[in-house]
Design an enzyme around this catalytic site. Structure first.
Site: not given
Ligand code: UDP
Length: 317
Positions: A11, A32-33, A36, A146, A150, A160, A187
């Site tokens: 990853g 790893d599978n 992603t 998620y 976690k 454990y 992201r």
């Molecule tokens: N975000 C955004 N535009 C995008 C992707 C993400 O504005 O195209 C925003 C999302 O709503 C969040 C922040 O960026 O508020 C971080 O998002 P990400 O998915 O990277 O990670 P998160 O911290 O939410 O797990």
């Protein structure tokens, strides 16, 4: 030199960790599978005599014949888009997958480091977030597969430790970026860089005033290794405390890429945390660790890597 299992080793973070540990002289088993993760990230390692790749899902039972000194458990989808598409698989990687590596670590007498997440804090009522904060997570929301898995992984490993004296360590990773982020992973940094380099609109979700604190991957990897080799159980926050709004991030990426993409505003996803910033005083004090790569420097390195991707080259404006 040690023999080390890295789950999720193909990853984004896992492959950088494999590079780092191999360079230190250790023997690496990367599991790893490829859900992603991608072989492309580790193709330069496949012929290395101290590197073995096993294509396996950590949720399914497995055994490793060799002795092991350490296990880094990173296997899990980590991008909101990915884990919301595969919520069951994600929940199981961090629960059953964590149980599988915990049993293995006991059998091998190996130290196990679990990569938990800043998402464990949910929509934080404490800012910045210290490890002592218990969090504010929606247990049935779309991110719970998620966040809660976690959190369960952390709880399971503490069980454990308490009942079987397992040698465990827990870190909570905050937003991390760098080369090998998938352009399509959804992201914010991969989206914005891909959009900027291909001339597409930059999609800000909500008004862009939500904040995140972004850590460059080489800093994060060092934090993982420092924690693994420390005498602490954790949980410890690992992240870069420099905090930015998403709008500031978009403007910085536009400036660094020289892109003329326009910014558009889209609907904010449900349960999207409004702010996030790690308090890393514990990591600073106890691990002598802190990030050294600033946002613009790290973004430039990431942008350079994205520019070389065939998808970007073909569509760059
Ligand atoms: N975000 C955004 N535009 C995008 C992707 C993400 O504005 O195209 C925003 C999302 O709503 C969040 C922040 O960026 O508020 C971080 O998002 P990400 O998915 O990277 O990670 P998160 O911290 O939410 O797990």
């Amino acid at each position: 030199m040690k023999t080390i299992l890295v789950t999720g080793g193909a990853g984004f973070i896992g492959s950088h960790l494999c590079d780092y540990l191999l360079a230190q002289g250790h023997t690496i088993i990367c599991m790893d599978n490829l859900s992603t993760g991608h072989l492309y990230h580790i193709k330069h390692l496949l012929k290395h005599k101290r590197f073995t790749f096993i294509n396996h899902d950590v949720v399914k039972p497995f055994n490793i014949k060799r002795g092991l000194d350490q296990i880094y458990h990173l296997a899990s989808r980590a991008s909101p888009i990915d884990y919301q598409k595969f919520p069951v698989e994600t929940a199981l990687s961090n629960s059953i997958g964590t149980n599988n590596v915990a049993k293995l670590s006991l059998k091998k007498n190996a130290t196990l480091l679990f990569t938990s997440t800043s998402e464990a804090y949910g929509e934080p009522r404490e800012h910045p977030q210290k490890e002592t904060y218990w969090g504010n997570v929606n247990p049935v929301g779309i991110r719970s597969c998620y966040d809660e898995s976690k959190r369960f992984g952390e709880a399971l490993l503490m069980a454990y430790l308490r009942s079987k004296n397992a040698d465990i360590k827990i870190v909570r990773i905050f937003n991390t970026y760098g080369p090998r982020l998938r352009p399509g992973d959804g992201r914010v940094i991969s989206n914005f860089i891909t959009q900027a380099l291909t001339g597409k609109p930059i999609t800000i979700y909500g008004d862009g005033n939500q904040t995140r604190s972004f850590c460059y991957v080489s800093d994060l990897v060092k934090g993982l290794v420092f924690m693994m080799n420390s005498r602490f159980v954790g949980p410890k926050n690992l992240g870069n405390p420099e905090e930015y709004t998403v709008l500031e991030l978009a403007k910085t990426i536009l400036k660094l890429t020289g892109s003329e993409s326009k910014i558009i505003f889209e609907k904010l996803p449900v349960d999207d945390p409004t702010k996030r910033q790690p308090d890393i005083s514990k990591a600073r004090e106890l691990l002598s660790w802190e990030p050294i790569v600033g946002l613009e420097e790290g973004l430039n390195l990431t942008i350079d890597w994205f520019r070389l991707l065939p998808l970007i080259k073909k569509n760059s404006s």
